[in-house]
Design an enzyme around this catalytic site. Structure first.
Site, mmCIF file in Angstrom:
data_model
loop_
_atom_site.group_PDB
_atom_site.id
_atom_site.type_symbol
_atom_site.label_atom_id
_atom_site.label_comp_id
_atom_site.label_asym_id
_atom_site.label_seq_id
_atom_site.Cartn_x
_atom_site.Cartn_y
_atom_site.Cartn_z
ATOM 1 N N GLY A 152 0.835 -1.209 0.000
ATOM 2 C CA GLY A 152 0.000 0.000 0.000
ATOM 3 C C GLY A 152 0.862 1.248 0.000
ATOM 4 N N VAL B 209 -0.941 -8.817 -4.921
ATOM 5 C CA VAL B 209 -0.223 -9.540 -3.862
ATOM 6 C C VAL B 209 -0.829 -10.935 -3.702
ATOM 7 C CG1 VAL B 209 0.308 -9.559 -1.394
ATOM 8 C CG2 VAL B 209 0.441 -7.417 -2.679
ATOM 9 N N ARG C 160 -7.836 1.518 6.678
ATOM 10 C CA ARG C 160 -8.271 1.228 8.036
ATOM 11 C C ARG C 160 -9.763 0.911 8.058
ATOM 12 N NH1 ARG C 160 -4.715 2.362 11.880
ATOM 13 N NH2 ARG C 160 -6.238 2.945 13.457
ATOM 14 N N HIS D 116 8.472 38.671 2.558
ATOM 15 C CA HIS D 116 9.596 38.258 1.719
ATOM 16 C C HIS D 116 10.861 38.141 2.569
ATOM 17 C CE1 HIS D 116 12.239 37.862 -1.722
ATOM 18 N NE2 HIS D 116 13.041 38.740 -1.139
HETATM 19 P P1 FAD Z 1 -9.230 7.204 17.414
HETATM 20 O O1 FAD Z 1 -8.177 8.213 17.406
HETATM 21 O O2 FAD Z 1 -9.019 5.907 16.788
HETATM 22 O O3 FAD Z 1 -9.758 7.082 18.889
HETATM 23 C C1 FAD Z 1 -10.706 6.155 19.282
HETATM 24 C C2 FAD Z 1 -10.502 5.849 20.757
HETATM 25 O O4 FAD Z 1 -11.628 5.126 21.223
HETATM 26 C C3 FAD Z 1 -9.287 4.984 21.054
HETATM 27 O O5 FAD Z 1 -8.584 5.491 22.145
HETATM 28 C C4 FAD Z 1 -9.888 3.612 21.382
HETATM 29 O O6 FAD Z 1 -9.102 2.865 22.295
HETATM 30 C C5 FAD Z 1 -11.182 4.030 22.038
HETATM 31 N N1 FAD Z 1 -12.240 3.032 21.997
HETATM 32 C C6 FAD Z 1 -12.664 2.297 20.953
HETATM 33 N N2 FAD Z 1 -13.724 1.530 21.303
HETATM 34 C C7 FAD Z 1 -13.966 1.821 22.609
HETATM 35 C C8 FAD Z 1 -14.940 1.382 23.543
HETATM 36 N N3 FAD Z 1 -15.917 0.528 23.195
HETATM 37 N N4 FAD Z 1 -14.866 1.848 24.806
HETATM 38 C C9 FAD Z 1 -13.909 2.770 25.182
HETATM 39 N N5 FAD Z 1 -12.978 3.201 24.331
HETATM 40 C C10 FAD Z 1 -13.012 2.754 23.063
HETATM 41 N N6 FAD Z 1 -4.684 12.011 10.752
HETATM 42 C C11 FAD Z 1 -4.352 13.297 10.554
HETATM 43 O O7 FAD Z 1 -5.241 14.149 10.467
HETATM 44 N N7 FAD Z 1 -3.046 13.691 10.456
HETATM 45 C C12 FAD Z 1 -2.031 12.801 10.541
HETATM 46 O O8 FAD Z 1 -0.868 13.183 10.445
HETATM 47 C C13 FAD Z 1 -2.344 11.446 10.739
HETATM 48 N N8 FAD Z 1 -1.371 10.531 10.836
HETATM 49 C C14 FAD Z 1 -1.693 9.223 11.056
HETATM 50 C C15 FAD Z 1 -0.673 8.299 11.117
HETATM 51 C C16 FAD Z 1 -0.962 6.965 11.314
HETATM 52 C C17 FAD Z 1 0.162 5.965 11.381
HETATM 53 C C18 FAD Z 1 -2.317 6.557 11.482
HETATM 54 C C19 FAD Z 1 -2.660 5.125 11.750
HETATM 55 C C20 FAD Z 1 -3.337 7.475 11.424
HETATM 56 C C21 FAD Z 1 -3.043 8.815 11.188
HETATM 57 N N9 FAD Z 1 -4.035 9.781 11.089
HETATM 58 C C22 FAD Z 1 -3.712 11.080 10.847
HETATM 59 C C23 FAD Z 1 -5.461 9.428 11.230
HETATM 60 C C24 FAD Z 1 -5.950 9.766 12.653
HETATM 61 O O9 FAD Z 1 -5.153 9.079 13.585
HETATM 62 C C25 FAD Z 1 -7.410 9.383 12.803
HETATM 63 O O10 FAD Z 1 -8.172 9.960 11.777
HETATM 64 C C26 FAD Z 1 -7.936 9.873 14.141
HETATM 65 O O11 FAD Z 1 -7.213 9.316 15.203
HETATM 66 C C27 FAD Z 1 -9.413 9.521 14.301
HETATM 67 O O12 FAD Z 1 -9.865 9.973 15.531
HETATM 68 P P2 FAD Z 1 -11.073 9.260 16.288
HETATM 69 O O13 FAD Z 1 -11.286 10.025 17.538
HETATM 70 O O14 FAD Z 1 -12.204 9.068 15.363
HETATM 71 O O15 FAD Z 1 -10.561 7.795 16.625
HETATM 72 P P1 NAI Z 2 -4.648 4.709 2.381
HETATM 73 O O1 NAI Z 2 -6.057 4.536 2.020
HETATM 74 O O2 NAI Z 2 -4.058 6.060 2.425
HETATM 75 O O3 NAI Z 2 -3.741 3.861 1.374
HETATM 76 C C1 NAI Z 2 -3.917 2.492 1.186
HETATM 77 C C2 NAI Z 2 -3.235 2.086 -0.102
HETATM 78 O O4 NAI Z 2 -3.179 0.687 -0.156
HETATM 79 C C3 NAI Z 2 -3.990 2.571 -1.348
HETATM 80 O O5 NAI Z 2 -3.103 3.171 -2.237
HETATM 81 C C4 NAI Z 2 -4.583 1.277 -1.900
HETATM 82 O O6 NAI Z 2 -4.737 1.296 -3.303
HETATM 83 C C5 NAI Z 2 -3.559 0.251 -1.455
HETATM 84 N N1 NAI Z 2 -4.080 -1.104 -1.330
HETATM 85 C C6 NAI Z 2 -5.255 -1.490 -0.772
HETATM 86 N N2 NAI Z 2 -5.363 -2.841 -0.806
HETATM 87 C C7 NAI Z 2 -4.226 -3.307 -1.382
HETATM 88 C C8 NAI Z 2 -3.743 -4.608 -1.687
HETATM 89 N N3 NAI Z 2 -4.437 -5.705 -1.376
HETATM 90 N N4 NAI Z 2 -2.538 -4.719 -2.293
HETATM 91 C C9 NAI Z 2 -1.799 -3.620 -2.598
HETATM 92 N N5 NAI Z 2 -2.221 -2.361 -2.336
HETATM 93 C C10 NAI Z 2 -3.410 -2.211 -1.729
HETATM 94 O O7 NAI Z 2 -4.479 3.945 3.771
HETATM 95 P P2 NAI Z 2 -3.291 3.916 4.828
HETATM 96 O O8 NAI Z 2 -2.025 4.386 4.221
HETATM 97 O O9 NAI Z 2 -3.357 2.569 5.452
HETATM 98 O O10 NAI Z 2 -3.754 4.984 5.888
HETATM 99 C C11 NAI Z 2 -5.044 4.875 6.465
HETATM 100 C C12 NAI Z 2 -5.611 6.215 6.715
HETATM 101 O O11 NAI Z 2 -5.003 6.816 7.842
HETATM 102 C C13 NAI Z 2 -5.390 7.213 5.592
HETATM 103 O O12 NAI Z 2 -6.316 7.068 4.556
HETATM 104 C C14 NAI Z 2 -5.592 8.499 6.320
HETATM 105 O O13 NAI Z 2 -6.967 8.737 6.414
HETATM 106 C C15 NAI Z 2 -5.017 8.209 7.685
HETATM 107 N N6 NAI Z 2 -3.653 8.743 7.758
HETATM 108 C C16 NAI Z 2 -3.470 10.083 7.605
HETATM 109 C C17 NAI Z 2 -2.210 10.629 7.638
HETATM 110 C C18 NAI Z 2 -2.044 12.074 7.417
HETATM 111 O O14 NAI Z 2 -3.038 12.793 7.449
HETATM 112 N N7 NAI Z 2 -0.830 12.566 7.206
HETATM 113 C C19 NAI Z 2 -1.028 9.804 7.872
HETATM 114 C C20 NAI Z 2 -1.331 8.401 7.960
HETATM 115 C C21 NAI Z 2 -2.604 7.918 7.931
#
Ligand code: FAD
Ligand code: NAI
Length: 472
Positions: free
Chosen positions: A187, A244, A279, A451
């Protein structure tokens, strides 16, 4: 008698804790339940974003970029570095400290706003007395309004579970004990590029296998092409259009069988494999079925445009509902829902939610891409300005990329801005404000920008919409 609350928020990520704070600010008696545990079993508020998402990934991106600069770019500035070495354990420990500062910050904010916090799982028990009975860890509590913000989990490939040792989700990808010699990623989306960049900068040979034939399909094509060129030059191997097949998880390595874009059978052998294929909404253990809360076919909670579910006074926000999975989108929905509960007119403008990919060069955009405008037949004008012609970018030694602005052909209203290049994450904020105020390209072109600054590239892109750049 169980504790009564006006608002019970299930989930303490950016959607949940922000909703709880806003509801408390509006005068409600609020509870927030979150089950995330730190290494010692204590609470770790902030959800995916704080614990295994936005915050730790940006901490490692920053550290690895420093390392990359010291390894490859300081010399251009006349700075010679001898005996450079990497202390990965210290780098990861720093990341963990940054995470803890954020966890603790949220505990403080909930206390400051008098939100009652319950550590443990929150689940629906029954609809009762016009509200809901909720299990909060070991306690039973009552809420008149419920906001579900339970977030999302990494999607696994069928038959290939995460062991977080060899086959990693975002969680394991952020805490490897050593730099793998060979790292594979499946991905090439946001996580694939950010995590691939971190480990490449630290010395891994990185190969990303992407299923789609186009690179970053959601990004404006011109911007995606420029970014692809830069990543390949840095040494990221990105194979598009692959299928894959079987993944064999050996004790010390992983073997991935796949078919390349030409239909040829290939094998990739790596030390570690990160799977970043999107996700899935998390409703595990929520007890949705006990009260009849409607989920869609992907287990996301079904909501309308106002984040209302099918049940009275039950709302859902963030990754667990439709829309982009972004922390700031979750936060905006959390605020809007709290305000709607208070009878106000909370609003989220989906057209002005910015996206940022924190690679180098950074990629950031807001609004429509050129391809989207073409698809709907909207007449537009485009203006681009390369960082190569920007004085600040030259001084920084970081001239990759451009700013691209799209405006309506007749009214000149800005319809989208797309940036690849230095500090795109910060530059996009001006464009979001402009679009929120329905500014024209001419408005940006006539605003005085400092600037030398990278923001002059935005002004010049706005001038370019009218074919009158001054510095290019
Ligand atoms: P979450 O942050 O997932 O929070 C949900 C919470 O609910 C968790 O603490 C969980 O344990 C808890 N929970 C779940 N079920 C229950 C239950 N039944 N009872 C009690 N607690 C519970 N987004 C950006 O905008 N910028 C970024 O740079 C960015 N980078 C990312 C990098 C990575 C590696 C990943 C994986 C994601 C990234 N994201 C980024 C996406 C961002 O993390 C999510 O969009 C955001 O966290 C969503 O917020 P949320 O509150 O909906 O859920
Ligand atoms: P993503 O949706 O950004 O990318 C997933 C990629 O995997 C896509 O390009 C898709 O075509 C590919 N893919 C899906 N199934 C596949 C398969 N079977 N084989 C090969 N390729 C495949 O999802 P990602 O990177 O997992 O991140 C999840 C989400 O978390 C993002 O969409 C974003 O919403 C959030 N996130 C945001 C960040 C930010 O704002 N900077 C940083 C990291 C995550």
């Amino acid at each position: 008698m169980s504790k009564q609350f006006d608002v019970v928020v299930i989930g303490g990520g950016p959607g949940g804790y922000i909703a709880a704070i806003r509801a408390a600010q509006l005068g409600f008696n609020v509870a927030c339940i979150d089950e995330w545990k730190n290494a010692k079993g204590g609470p770790a508020l902030g959800g995916t974003c704080t614990n295994v998402g936005c915050i730790p990934s940006k901490a490692l991106l920053q550290s690895s970029e420093h390392f990359d600069h010291a390894s490859h770019h300081f010399a251009e500035h006349g700075i010679e570095v001898n005996g450079l070495s990497l202390d990965l354990a210290k780098m990861v420990a720093r990341k963990d400290t940054v995470v803890k500062q954020n966890n603790d910050g949220i505990v403080y904010l909930l206390k400051k706003n008098k939100v009652t916090f319950f550590h443990g799982r929150g689940s629906f028990v029954a609809a009762k007395d016009g509200g809901y009975e909720i299990k909060a860890g070991e306690e039973l509590i009552q809420g008149k309004h419920i906001i579900v913000a339970t977030g999302s989990n990494a999607r696994a490939l069928p038959g290939t579970p995460f062991d977080e040792d060899n086959i990693l989700s975002n969680d394991g990808a952020l805490r490897m004990g050593a730099v793998p010699k060979k790292l594979g990623l499946i991905g090439s989306g946001v996580i694939g590029l950010e995590m691939g960049s971190v480990w490449r900068r630290l010395g891994a040979e990185v190969t990303i296998l992407e299923g789609l034939p186009t690179f970053l399909g959601a990004v404006d094509e011109q911007i995606a092409k420029e970014a692809h060129k830069a990543f390949v030059k840095q040494g990221l191997k990105i194979e598009l259009g692959v299928k894959v097949g079987e993944i064999k998880n050996g004790k010390k390595s992983v073997s991935i069988a796949y078919t390349n874009a030409k239909g040829e059978a290939q094998t990739l052998d790596v030390d570690k494999l990160i799977i970043s294929i999107g996700r899935v909404a998390n409703t595990i253990g929520l007890g949705a079925e006990t009260v009849g809360l409607a989920l869609d076919e992907r287990d996301a909670i079904v909501v309308d445009g106002d984040c209302k579910t099918n049940l009275p006074n039950v709302w859902a926000v963030g990754d667990v509902v439709r829309g982009p999975m972004l922390a700031h989108k979750a936060e905006e929905e959390g605020v809007a829902v709290a305000e709607r509960i208070a009878g106000q007119h909370g609003h989220v403008n989906f057209n002005t939610i910015p996206w940022v990919i924190y690679t180098n060069p950074e990629i950031a955009w807001v609004g429509q891409t050129e391809q989207q405008l073409k698809a709907v037949g909207r007449a537009y004008k485009a203006g681009t300005f390369p960082f190569m012609a920007n004085g600040r970018a030259r001084a920084l030694g970081d001239t990759t990329g451009m700013v691209k602005m799209l405006a309506d052909a007749t009214t000149d209203e800005i319809l989208g801005v797309h940036i690849v290049g230095p500090m795109a994450s910060e530059l996009i904020a001006e464009c979001v404000v402009a679009m929120e105020f329905r500014a024209s390209a001419e408005d940006i072109a006539r605003i005085c920008h400092a600037h030398p600054s990278l923001s002059e590239a935005t002004k010049e892109a706005a001038l370019a919409v009218d074919k009158r750049t001054l510095n290019f």
